[in-house]
Design an enzyme around this catalytic site. Structure first.
Site, mmCIF file in Angstrom:
data_model
loop_
_atom_site.group_PDB
_atom_site.id
_atom_site.type_symbol
_atom_site.label_atom_id
_atom_site.label_comp_id
_atom_site.label_asym_id
_atom_site.label_seq_id
_atom_site.Cartn_x
_atom_site.Cartn_y
_atom_site.Cartn_z
ATOM 1 N N GLU A 82 38.241 -58.628 44.075
ATOM 2 C CA GLU A 82 37.720 -60.116 43.958
ATOM 3 C C GLU A 82 36.714 -60.330 43.175
ATOM 4 O O GLU A 82 36.959 -61.553 42.279
ATOM 5 C CB GLU A 82 37.187 -60.580 45.539
ATOM 6 C CG GLU A 82 37.029 -62.041 45.556
ATOM 7 C CD GLU A 82 38.213 -62.868 45.478
ATOM 8 O OE1 GLU A 82 37.720 -64.173 45.080
ATOM 9 O OE2 GLU A 82 39.271 -62.602 45.785
ATOM 10 N N TYR A 85 31.165 -57.948 38.451
ATOM 11 C CA TYR A 85 30.164 -58.333 37.630
ATOM 12 C C TYR A 85 28.889 -57.493 37.325
ATOM 13 O O TYR A 85 28.742 -56.971 37.971
ATOM 14 C CB TYR A 85 29.707 -59.737 38.267
ATOM 15 C CG TYR A 85 28.546 -60.307 37.480
ATOM 16 C CD1 TYR A 85 28.681 -61.335 36.455
ATOM 17 C CD2 TYR A 85 27.231 -60.365 37.879
ATOM 18 C CE1 TYR A 85 27.927 -61.943 35.794
ATOM 19 C CE2 TYR A 85 26.158 -60.932 37.199
ATOM 20 C CZ TYR A 85 26.704 -61.731 36.008
ATOM 21 O OH TYR A 85 25.764 -62.335 35.351
ATOM 22 N N TYR A 130 39.216 -54.620 30.233
ATOM 23 C CA TYR A 130 40.181 -54.038 31.094
ATOM 24 C C TYR A 130 41.439 -53.517 30.430
ATOM 25 O O TYR A 130 42.018 -52.461 30.882
ATOM 26 C CB TYR A 130 40.694 -55.276 31.965
ATOM 27 C CG TYR A 130 39.615 -56.019 32.894
ATOM 28 C CD1 TYR A 130 38.773 -55.200 33.551
ATOM 29 C CD2 TYR A 130 39.878 -57.554 32.942
ATOM 30 C CE1 TYR A 130 38.004 -55.930 34.484
ATOM 31 C CE2 TYR A 130 38.656 -57.883 33.739
ATOM 32 C CZ TYR A 130 37.893 -57.279 34.426
ATOM 33 O OH TYR A 130 36.910 -57.939 35.333
#
Length: 160
Positions: A82, A85, A130
């Site tokens: 979800e 950070y 990513y």
């Protein structure tokens, strides 16, 4: 260092969530309270899980909050990330990669076949990060969301 979050981490996780929301230009949407996070992560029936990243001095500088999903095609659970950070001043030190590595380790250990998340289209630094890890966008899928009035209206059976 990456570790499983504890109830004592709720205040810093709450702060980090608010920092993430501000970074994503949606600060007003971050309405979760510390009490809600505590119940979701550590209540009688946890709905989510969290890991934190600590710097060399032991300060929490990042977090990953995730929950289980299920693939009907694969027949097994996966992890849906979800939130991931890391505070700007702590970026580049490997905390984000370490958090994702821990979630991948959990997937492998438990036989989960997917680790998935969403990223904002404009967030090029995260997309590059990513993709450098081997993640690939699922361009053929579009995320839909019902919230607020539309969710309430549909929930009352008003649309259909």
């Amino acid at each position: 260092m990456i570790r499983t979050a504890t109830p004592d981490d709720i205040p810093v996780i709450h702060t980090l969530i608010r920092e993430l929301a501000a970074y994503e230009k949606a600060a007003e949407e971050a309405r979760a309270t510390q009490e809600q996070l505590s119940e979701a992560l550590f209540g009688a029936r946890p709905a989510a899980f969290a890991h934190v990243a600590q710097d060399d001095g032991g300060e929490v500088v990042g977090f990953a909050l995730w929950f289980l999903n299920f693939s009907t095609w694969r027949g097994v659970h996966g992890i849906y990330l979800e939130d991931l950070y890391v505070r700007p001043e702590a970026r580049g030190a490997g905390h984000g990669k370490a958090l994702l590595t821990e979630l991948a380790r959990i997937c492998v250990e438990r036989g989960y076949e997917r680790l998935e998340w969403s990223v904002l289209n404009w967030n090029r630094p995260s997309i590059d990060f990513y993709e450098a890890l081997g993640a690939r966008p699922q361009d053929e899928w579009t995320v839909y969301r019902l919230t607020d009035g539309a969710l309430a209206e549909l929930g009352r059976g008003a649309k259909g």
